[in-house]
Design a protein around this motif. Sequence first.
Motif: not given
Length: 387
Positions: A285, A303-304, A307, A313, A333
């Motif tokens: 990430s 990234s988490f 998201n 993502k 992505c």
Amino acid sequence: MAAEDEAELSLLECRVCFERYGPGGERRPRNLPCGHVLCRGCVGALSGPERRRVECPFCRRACGSAETSDCLPLLQLLEVLGPAGGSVPSALGRSGGGEAAGPGPAGLGFRLSLGGWGSLVNPTGVAACRRSGRLVVAHDGKKRIHVFGPSGTCLQRFGERGDAGNDIKYPLDVTVTSDGHVVVTDGGDRAVKAFDFDGRGVLAVREGFSLPWGLDATPEGEVILTDSEAGALYRLTADFKNGKLKKCQMIRSQLTSPRGVAVSQTLGAVVVIEHLKAQGPNSSSTRVKIFSAEMDLVGQMDSFGLNLVFPSKIYTTAVAFDKEGHVIVTDVCSQAVICLGKPEEFPIFNPLISHGLSYPVGLTYTANNSLVVLDSGDHSIKIYSST
């Protein structure tokens, strides 16, 4: 075989032995000077017992074994896929045959494409000269720096591949200073190298860097630089015209593998992309950090966290500021360019480009606020303007 499966096969497997590429060993992807990519094992097999010459099995162009180099875009894609080796469609946030999410806002239209296969070889960085309108690209060709004029014509190529002091071994990023000097990070000998627009090397800085990676120029002609292995951010001040380094100061430490960096030309704010280590299959990430001009942390999101806010993502590879001070990132992505808002409103989600890109790895803005995207997937520069 479905079309997306064929695309995945050609992208992730060596077209000689049909083995899947890997991050190390015999399956590590290597560039040939002609632009074709083979695994390290096949390069060795084709070069014979003495390993002196390699003939490309596709275009028959011959080269020396020492002229091959790591294929950085494929290695980055393998990093995105993670140790378990997921599929390309899932890594790019697609279902079978689906389109990238959401159309971009009206008013930003595709204007021009430059480079392409054979002209640029796996490009890694792009920058714009605000005075002249020239675009500068770092890539893996024999001459590592390619300069385009505002109309798209090639004006200059320089930066020889080699081991001399001003040669470039493995370019990672490029910027142009306000006084018109081209500055390149060289991962091959862990140096920062500066050239004038005629291609003359004027300065090489080796200040104990571990792995200098991303860089951007400030309006005052200084250079902000990331060191990926050291986890640090530097401010480099130099008299490039006379080839003299004045100061190389660490301005931030304890970062996690920082790579892309951008400086706001109006506010002096700095945004950095960190690449976080994988904790499990497909868990690589990135994290976007924004600092004020005084290097105080203003905001961050990985990234988490992104998201949780956004529909898919996000794995960022490049960053820039537009002239209004918005943070703009590439997302491999969804193969998109996304606006994350100004530092004070970060993060928002506003897709700017959501189709027509393969693997966007570089971003910059021209003086007239045209958006320039470096797409290593098809070895090109794509320019978008307000309409």
